[in-house]
Scaffold this active site. Structure first.
Site, PDB file in Angstrom:
ATOM      1  CE  LYS A  85      21.550  -9.034 -79.262  1.00 26.96           C
ATOM      2  NZ  LYS A  85      20.693  -8.777 -78.078  1.00 26.96           N
ATOM      3  CB  SER A 160      18.406 -12.079 -77.832  1.00 30.42           C
ATOM      4  OG  SER A 160      18.828 -10.771 -77.485  1.00 30.42           O
ATOM      5  CB  SER A 184      19.017 -10.020 -74.405  1.00 28.01           C
ATOM      6  OG  SER A 184      17.811 -10.606 -74.815  1.00 28.01           O
TER       7      SER A 184
END
Lengths: 498, 95
Positions: A85, A160, A184
């Protein structure tokens, strides 16, 4: 899995299978990295799962992995491709938090989790897309455009950590790292039909992870089976002198917890997580999962209530933005980050921040600043911290008599791109079932448990503090009894053909 | 209680966040809606309940203060938008 498996075919396998093939000499890490990059690149126009592809670094890491493999010095992840990420620092490689503010920013150190993966010999394929600074539930709030759900390209992958979830679901990589502040990791895992685990607060180092809400967030793994989750979690977990909030507790052998089945596990089903607005197809899939748990010997208790969970959303939307407003104060356009040239110091700072941050980030900084400002601190921030204690106590009580709590991960399946972007509160409701867990600090996993109208549904399991082993044990046992986690979206085949 | 435009501007000022005039009304409405959802907290009795700042009991983490190499100046300046020699360049703080 045979010795005749090609690197292209191996992309559809799990990381532990890829690792075994690499160690058996079926193909090289370099060949697997090349195959991964080729498929990921072919899928990118449709998915937009990555902000930066790391071709050059990936090939260098793969070549180094091949040396280790040949020397018989390989760890389970040596040569295995992973996605990271883009909130997690990678030394020398652009790390943006999906923000204009950090576009072009090259960290001078690795995050601890990055360093651990590097030492394990993993191969970094690229930095995955996210909602800006991890604030969002759809990966639409990215300065680099929205990521698409591989099950339906008109829909969001959740967020997210949507880029990580999408690329694992689309069989680009078998493993990816995400971060989870209010859901997330778990919510995008659910919406993309894969597994995702949020560790206990303090289990994994946050050093080098761009800070959003420091008392809530953790780094965790995405994977397509429980064994891979255990592998990646075991690699990144542990105390870190660089993060004073990590627990000084040894990391258990997570793989050893697998294979013990569900027999005798005490599973509570808290009623507050089955909200009125949840989609019927989600409810049905979760109910069927409960039947599987019962059939496998779990003791189901439906008389569980955590009443303060009703306050979880407001508590979260006070505490997280308050912490964010403090954490994001560092972006002043002076030391690093986006800089706007103007005629005075204050104007430069205000314009750098006003233009460098996107709408959702600005909204949260505003909420947090308000909640912490003179005259409102007691009514908002302090009150939220006290209600946080009530929520924690209810979880503690529940785990005194249960091994696991079982809930839906999200009340809905993947929604259409643009559907909720104009209505912050509707977007926030997506995380109704995941947010309470971050407030309490417990670990939780989302596992695929069926489909509603052709879209994946996620089942959330929550365990006691530092009891990730119980989550992995249950996820593995449920995965053995069902095959939801083996279903692959159509996007895989499109990418695979090129 | 809904926020006023002046309050929105005041909060933005506290956060050193430059917002355009057309953003003020939108933020006022969105923030007011979000704040409304916070009202439910007042229905929870927290008399005598201590606040939670962090979710497990770990306090006063200490270590020995041992000297070790710092990051290099080149590294520190790697991402600086404006620098001059061994300095970061900023606008005059005092005018």
């Amino acid at each position: 899995m045979t010795s005749g498996t090609t690197p292209e075919q191996a992309l559809d396998l799990t990381a532990h299978e890829q690792g075994a093939l690499l160690r058996s000499g079926a193909f090289t890490a370099r060949a697997l990295a090349d195959a991964t990059l080729a498929r990921v690149r072919a899928q990118e126009p449709a998915l937009n799962a990555y902000i930066t592809l790391m071709d050059e670094e990936a090939r260098q890491q793969a070549d180094a992995a091949d040396l280790r493999l040949r020397a018989g010095d390989a760890a389970p992840l040596t040569g295995v491709p992973v996605g990271i990420k883009d909130l997690i620092s990678t030394r020398g490689v652009q790390t943006t938090a999906a923000s204009r503010m950090l576009t072009g920013f090259r960290p001078i150190v690795d995050a601890t989790v990055t360093r651990k993966l590097r030492e394990a010999g993993a191969v970094f394929i690229g930095k995955t897309n996210l909602d800006e600074f991890a604030m969002g539930s759809s990966t639409e709030h990215s300065a680099f455009g929205a990521t698409k759900n591989p099950w339906d390209l008109e829909r969001v992958p959740g967020g997210s950590s949507g880029g990580s979830a999408a690329t694992v679901a689309a069989r680009g990589v078998a493993l990816a790292l995400g971060t989870d502040t209010g859901g997330s990791i778990r919510q995008p895992a659910a919406l993309c039909g894969i597994l995702g685990l949020k560790p206990t607060y303090g289990r994994v180092s946050r050093f080098g992870v761009i800070a959003f809400a420091s008392s809530l967030e953790q780094v965790g793994p995405f994977a397509r089976d429980a064994e891979d989750l255990a592998l990646l979690l075991g690699t990144i977990a542990g105390h870190d002198a660089m993060d004073a909030t990590t627990a000084p507790a040894p990391v258990p052998d997570y793989a050893a917890t697998l294979g013990r089945g569900l027999d005798g596990l005490r599973v509570g089903v808290p009623r507050e997580f089955f909200v009125d607005g949840m989609e019927p197809g989600v409810r049905e899939a979760v109910e069927r999962a409960i039947e599987v748990f019962a059939a496998q010997g779990a003791i189901i208790d439906r008389d569980v209530s955590l009443p303060s969970v009703a306050a979880a959303l407001p508590v979260y939307y006070i505490i997280a933005p308050s912490e964010a407003s403090a954490n994001l104060a560092r972006y002043d356009g002076v030391k690093y980050g986006y800089h706007y040239e103007s005629d005075s110091m204050w104007n430069e700072m205000e314009q750098s921040r006003g233009r460098g941050f996107g709408d959702e980030v600005k909204r949260r900084i505003m909420i947090g600043t308000y909640a912490l400002s003179a005259g409102y601190y007691d009514a908002y921030y302090l009150k939220a911290q006290k209600v946080r204690t009530l929520i924690r106590r209810e979880f503690e009580r529940a785990f005194a008599t249960h091994d696991l709590l079982l809930t839906p991960t999200s009340p809905n399946v993947a929604f259409r791109i643009g559907e909720k972007i104009g209505d912050p509160v509707a977007m926030y409701l997506n995380d109704l079932c995941t947010i309470p867990v971050n407030i309490a600090g417990n670990p939780a996993v989302s596992i695929p448990c069926g489909f509603s109208e052709g879209l994946p549904v996620g089942l959330q399991l929550i365990s006691g503090m530092f009891e990730e082993g119980a989550l992995l044990r249950a996820a593995q046992a449920y995965g053995s009894a069902t095959d939801w986690h083996r279903r692959a979206p159509e996007a895989t085949r499109e990418g695979a053909s090129s | 209680m809904p926020l006023t435009d002046d309050e929105v501007r005041h909060i933005a000022r506290l956060a050193r966040l430059g917002i355009e005039d057309d953003e003020v009304a939108r933020l006022r409405d969105q923030l007011s809606t979000i704040l409304e959802h916070f009202d439910v907290l007042s229905t929870f009795d927290t008399e005598g309940v201590p606040p939670t700042a962090q979710s497990f009991d770990l306090a006063n983490v200490e270590r020995d203060d041992e000297p070790r190499p710092s990051v290099s100046r080149d590294d520190v300046f790697l991402n600086a938008p404006r620098s001059e020699g061994p300095y970061l360049r900023v606008r005059a703080v005092l005018e």
